[in-house]
Design a protein around this motif. Structure first.
Motif, PDB file in Angstrom:
ATOM      1  N   PHE A  91      -4.588 -11.150  12.204  1.00 55.02           N
ATOM      2  CA  PHE A  91      -4.190  -9.853  11.658  1.00 55.02           C
ATOM      3  C   PHE A  91      -5.234  -9.443  10.621  1.00 55.02           C
ATOM      4  CE2 PHE A  91      -0.481 -12.076  13.116  1.00 55.02           C
ATOM      5  CZ  PHE A  91       0.295 -11.110  13.747  1.00 55.02           C
ATOM      6  N   ALA A  92      -5.913  -8.339  10.865  1.00 54.37           N
ATOM      7  CA  ALA A  92      -6.964  -7.864   9.964  1.00 54.37           C
ATOM      8  C   ALA A  92      -6.642  -6.435   9.524  1.00 54.37           C
ATOM      9  CB  ALA A  92      -8.326  -7.913  10.656  1.00 54.37           C
ATOM     10  N   ASN A  93      -6.159  -6.314   8.293  1.00 53.16           N
ATOM     11  CA  ASN A  93      -5.800  -5.003   7.737  1.00 53.16           C
ATOM     12  C   ASN A  93      -4.807  -4.262   8.643  1.00 53.16           C
ATOM     13  OD1 ASN A  93      -7.508  -5.159   5.384  1.00 53.16           O
ATOM     14  ND2 ASN A  93      -9.247  -4.825   6.773  1.00 53.16           N
ATOM     15  N   VAL A  94      -3.777  -4.972   9.055  1.00 56.75           N
ATOM     16  CA  VAL A  94      -2.762  -4.386   9.936  1.00 56.75           C
ATOM     17  C   VAL A  94      -1.721  -3.674   9.079  1.00 56.75           C
ATOM     18  CG1 VAL A  94      -1.003  -4.833  11.673  1.00 56.75           C
ATOM     19  CG2 VAL A  94      -3.136  -6.144  11.686  1.00 56.75           C
ATOM     20  N   GLU A 134      -0.093  -4.330  20.123  1.00 58.47           N
ATOM     21  CA  GLU A 134      -1.348  -3.640  20.390  1.00 58.47           C
ATOM     22  C   GLU A 134      -1.826  -2.828  19.189  1.00 58.47           C
ATOM     23  OE1 GLU A 134      -3.041  -4.141  23.070  1.00 58.47           O
ATOM     24  OE2 GLU A 134      -1.516  -5.331  24.111  1.00 58.47           O
ATOM     25  N   ALA A 135      -1.243  -3.061  18.023  1.00 56.30           N
ATOM     26  CA  ALA A 135      -1.610  -2.290  16.838  1.00 56.30           C
ATOM     27  C   ALA A 135      -3.051  -2.558  16.433  1.00 56.30           C
ATOM     28  CB  ALA A 135      -0.674  -2.638  15.679  1.00 56.30           C
ATOM     29  N   PRO A 136      -3.729  -1.579  15.838  1.00 53.59           N
ATOM     30  CA  PRO A 136      -5.097  -1.804  15.360  1.00 53.59           C
ATOM     31  C   PRO A 136      -5.140  -2.969  14.370  1.00 53.59           C
ATOM     32  CG  PRO A 136      -4.547   0.534  15.285  1.00 53.59           C
ATOM     33  CD  PRO A 136      -3.274  -0.188  15.603  1.00 53.59           C
ATOM     34  N   GLY A 137      -6.131  -3.848  14.563  1.00 54.07           N
ATOM     35  CA  GLY A 137      -6.287  -5.007  13.697  1.00 54.07           C
ATOM     36  C   GLY A 137      -5.637  -6.271  14.203  1.00 54.07           C
ATOM     37  N   VAL A 138      -4.833  -6.186  15.289  1.00 58.28           N
ATOM     38  CA  VAL A 138      -4.197  -7.365  15.882  1.00 58.28           C
ATOM     39  C   VAL A 138      -5.055  -7.861  17.038  1.00 58.28           C
ATOM     40  CG1 VAL A 138      -2.176  -8.272  17.087  1.00 58.28           C
ATOM     41  CG2 VAL A 138      -1.881  -6.580  15.270  1.00 58.28           C
ATOM     42  N   SER A 139      -5.450  -9.123  16.985  1.00 56.68           N
ATOM     43  CA  SER A 139      -6.201  -9.716  18.094  1.00 56.68           C
ATOM     44  C   SER A 139      -5.501 -10.989  18.544  1.00 56.68           C
ATOM     45  CB  SER A 139      -7.645 -10.014  17.683  1.00 56.68           C
ATOM     46  OG  SER A 139      -7.684 -10.890  16.581  1.00 56.68           O
ATOM     47  N   ARG A 140      -5.372 -11.128  19.874  1.00 55.74           N
ATOM     48  CA  ARG A 140      -4.615 -12.241  20.437  1.00 55.74           C
ATOM     49  C   ARG A 140      -5.479 -13.047  21.393  1.00 55.74           C
ATOM     50  NH1 ARG A 140       0.732  -9.503  22.859  1.00 55.74           N
ATOM     51  NH2 ARG A 140      -0.728  -7.915  23.599  1.00 55.74           N
ATOM     52  N   ARG A 141      -5.371 -14.362  21.307  1.00 56.62           N
ATOM     53  CA  ARG A 141      -6.044 -15.260  22.252  1.00 56.62           C
ATOM     54  C   ARG A 141      -4.993 -16.169  22.874  1.00 56.62           C
ATOM     55  NH1 ARG A 141      -7.930 -20.408  22.182  1.00 56.62           N
ATOM     56  NH2 ARG A 141      -7.540 -20.651  19.937  1.00 56.62           N
ATOM     57  N   ASP A 160       0.876  -1.171   0.000  1.00 55.15           N
ATOM     58  CA  ASP A 160       0.000   0.000   0.000  1.00 55.15           C
ATOM     59  C   ASP A 160       0.913   1.221   0.000  1.00 55.15           C
ATOM     60  OD1 ASP A 160      -2.031   1.797   0.167  1.00 55.15           O
ATOM     61  OD2 ASP A 160      -2.518   1.383   2.263  1.00 55.15           O
ATOM     62  N   GLY A 161       1.324   1.617  -1.198  1.00 50.89           N
ATOM     63  CA  GLY A 161       2.360   2.625  -1.291  1.00 50.89           C
ATOM     64  C   GLY A 161       3.671   2.035  -0.822  1.00 50.89           C
ATOM     65  N   ALA A 162       4.346   2.728   0.092  1.00 46.86           N
ATOM     66  CA  ALA A 162       5.594   2.207   0.653  1.00 46.86           C
ATOM     67  C   ALA A 162       5.346   1.257   1.820  1.00 46.86           C
ATOM     68  CB  ALA A 162       6.483   3.365   1.105  1.00 46.86           C
ATOM     69  N   ALA A 163       4.124   1.227   2.330  1.00 47.49           N
ATOM     70  CA  ALA A 163       3.779   0.386   3.474  1.00 47.49           C
ATOM     71  C   ALA A 163       3.227  -0.956   3.002  1.00 47.49           C
ATOM     72  CB  ALA A 163       2.758   1.100   4.349  1.00 47.49           C
ATOM     73  N   PHE A 164       2.912  -1.813   3.995  1.00 47.36           N
ATOM     74  CA  PHE A 164       2.293  -3.113   3.718  1.00 47.36           C
ATOM     75  C   PHE A 164       1.089  -3.283   4.633  1.00 47.36           C
ATOM     76  CE2 PHE A 164       6.561  -3.648   2.175  1.00 47.36           C
ATOM     77  CZ  PHE A 164       6.452  -4.518   1.095  1.00 47.36           C
ATOM     78  N   VAL A 165       0.113  -4.070   4.159  1.00 44.72           N
ATOM     79  CA  VAL A 165      -1.072  -4.388   4.955  1.00 44.72           C
ATOM     80  C   VAL A 165      -1.134  -5.900   5.134  1.00 44.72           C
ATOM     81  CG1 VAL A 165      -3.580  -4.292   5.092  1.00 44.72           C
ATOM     82  CG2 VAL A 165      -2.309  -2.351   4.147  1.00 44.72           C
ATOM     83  N   LEU A 166      -1.161  -6.352   6.400  1.00 41.44           N
ATOM     84  CA  LEU A 166      -1.143  -7.778   6.721  1.00 41.44           C
ATOM     85  C   LEU A 166      -2.552  -8.286   6.973  1.00 41.44           C
ATOM     86  CD1 LEU A 166       1.868  -8.002   9.235  1.00 41.44           C
ATOM     87  CD2 LEU A 166       1.907  -7.894   6.734  1.00 41.44           C
ATOM     88  N   ASP A 167      -2.827  -9.490   6.422  1.00 42.24           N
ATOM     89  CA  ASP A 167      -4.100 -10.160   6.663  1.00 42.24           C
ATOM     90  C   ASP A 167      -3.859 -11.660   6.788  1.00 42.24           C
ATOM     91  OD1 ASP A 167      -6.622  -8.399   6.471  1.00 42.24           O
ATOM     92  OD2 ASP A 167      -5.380  -7.662   4.803  1.00 42.24           O
ATOM     93  N   GLY A 168      -4.426 -12.254   7.845  1.00 43.31           N
ATOM     94  CA  GLY A 168      -4.305 -13.687   8.023  1.00 43.31           C
ATOM     95  C   GLY A 168      -4.187 -14.052   9.488  1.00 43.31           C
ATOM     96  N   GLU A 169      -3.820 -15.310   9.752  1.00 39.59           N
ATOM     97  CA  GLU A 169      -3.752 -15.813  11.121  1.00 39.59           C
ATOM     98  C   GLU A 169      -2.455 -16.578  11.351  1.00 39.59           C
ATOM     99  OE1 GLU A 169      -7.196 -18.204  11.778  1.00 39.59           O
ATOM    100  OE2 GLU A 169      -8.577 -16.489  11.792  1.00 39.59           O
ATOM    101  N   LYS A 170      -1.981 -16.514  12.578  1.00 39.79           N
ATOM    102  CA  LYS A 170      -0.823 -17.281  13.020  1.00 39.79           C
ATOM    103  C   LYS A 170      -1.201 -18.038  14.290  1.00 39.79           C
ATOM    104  CE  LYS A 170       2.226 -15.712   9.992  1.00 39.79           C
ATOM    105  NZ  LYS A 170       2.956 -16.572   9.028  1.00 39.79           N
TER     106      LYS A 170
END
Length: 381
Positions: free
Chosen positions: A212-215, A190-197, A144-154
């Motif tokens: 990771f949802a649109n991180v 704690e970034a927006p879009g990061v959820s941890r269980r 996304d321009g010079a940045a990146f957007v992460l999507d998926g699960e680990k």
């Protein structure tokens, strides 16, 4: 070959052993386990004060000029005590990823924060379908321009629920199992879009499933080339396996010491059970298995810094095979010779066996590495 430690390395061993003896009694460990993050924040600060968190890193990067031997020394003592703090995840694995992937200015900043005890890392890499294939990465990183957007699960991110930041592997280009096209990204936990269980693992430690949802990741948080991260991952994992070998040797030596002491004190038929020849033979076999594991620990430690990826991988797999076999044998013998007491939560031997079992399974068990070693050819070709 001379395996003697230098005076500085012996001092490091003595200091870590003294700290573990003072702060890591079995009852104290139970209190650390009950903490919200599953370990002691005070001890993490003590590690920083002792210089442990910066020991393996070069001085120009903010460390204290050590290397694999210093890591081995610390991990062996941690193994004896069943230490819970995320030294392996932050200093060994996270630190190796930073050393081998990050640009010099990134490296100096991150390692300086690690050494000071101000940054705890976890490596978010494993996915449901990946097994132990390090190149199997499905989480996407779209430009996304010079940045990146992460999507998926680990999944199975060890200490991922308490980490300050995550090093995330993501697919920038290519198919899911391609070796090229994998990047490494530093993400604030704690970034927006990061959820941890978070959840406890079998050995009482903690791990997390992370989504990771649109991180969004800024370009200065990309570690190295965004499409060539796999070699750094493979090297970091090899170094981590070498460190796990040292932890396992520490745990095995503690299990053996406790078993021998039990044989000297437990009585049946009016005599100590250590006087029974059959049990003496079994204890002797435990000693042999431990020394075999210790030899391979040294081999893995010396091989961890090898720049030849194929030779390094063969050495690490060979060590993993012997460590796994010795851990299983010593753990089983320790439990059996202690009898029912070893199966109770209140006794340390059972916890040692659980940890040894988890170490065997980390990054592939002995059977998997035996197959890999066979596929790669002779260790001493």
């Amino acid at each position: 070959m001379d395996f003697d430690l230098s005076s500085e390395q012996q001092m490091l061993r003595d200091n870590v052993a003294r700290l573990m003896k003072k702060k890591y009694g079995f009852e104290q460990r139970k209190a650390y386990l009950a903490a919200a993050n599953g370990f002691s924040d005070d001890l993490w600060r003590a590690y920083a004060d002792l210089g442990l968190l910066g020991a393996p890193f070069a001085e120009e990067d903010g460390g204290f000029g050590g290397g694999p031997v210093e890591t081995m020394i610390a991990m062996e003592e941690f193994g004896k005590a069943l230490a819970l703090e995320p030294y392996l995840e932050t200093v060994v694995l996270g630190g190796a990823l930073v050393r081998h992937a990050a640009a010099p200015e990134q490296r100096a900043d991150l390692i300086g924060r690690i050494a000071a005890g101000d940054l705890r890392l976890s490596f978010a890499h494993a996915e449901r379908q990946s097994g132990f294939d390090l190149n199997d990465v499905g989480l996407t990183a779209k430009r996304d321009g010079a940045a990146f957007v992460l999507d998926g699960e680990k999944g199975l991110v060890v200490n991922g629920d308490s980490a300050d930041a995550l090093i995330v592997s993501a697919r920038v280009a290519g198919g899911r199992r391609d070796r090229d096209g994998i990047g490494l990204f530093l993400v604030d936990a704690e970034a927006p879009g990061v959820s941890r269980r978070g959840y406890p693992t079998q050995d009482g430690r903690r791990a997390a499933e992370i989504a990771f949802a649109n991180v969004r990741v800024a370009p200065d948080n990309v570690l190295g080339s965004p499409e060539d991260g796999l070699p750094a991952i493979e090297r970091a994992v090899d170094e981590t396996i070498a460190a796990l070998a040292a932890e396992a040797v520490g745990a095995m030596s503690e299990a053996l010491a406790m078993t021998v002491e039990y044989l000297k004190t437990r009585k049946q038929f009016g005599v100590t059970i250590g006087s029974f020849q059959a049990l003496q033979h079994r204890a002797s076999d435990m000693v042999v298995a431990l020394e075999q594991a210790r030899s391979m620990m040294y081999f893995a430690t010396m091989s961890a810094a090898d720049d030849d990826a194929d030779e390094r991988a063969k050495a690490i797999s060979a060590a993993k095979v012997q460590i796994g076999r010795s851990a299983k044998f010593i753990g089983q013998q320790a439990v059996q010779m202690h009898g029912g007491i070893a199966m109770t939560y209140e006794y340390k031997v059972g916890h040692l066996f659980k940890r040894l079992t988890m170490i065997d399974g980390a990054f592939g068990d002995a059977d998997l590495h035996l197959r890999r070693l066979g596929d790669r050819g002779s260790l001493f070709a």
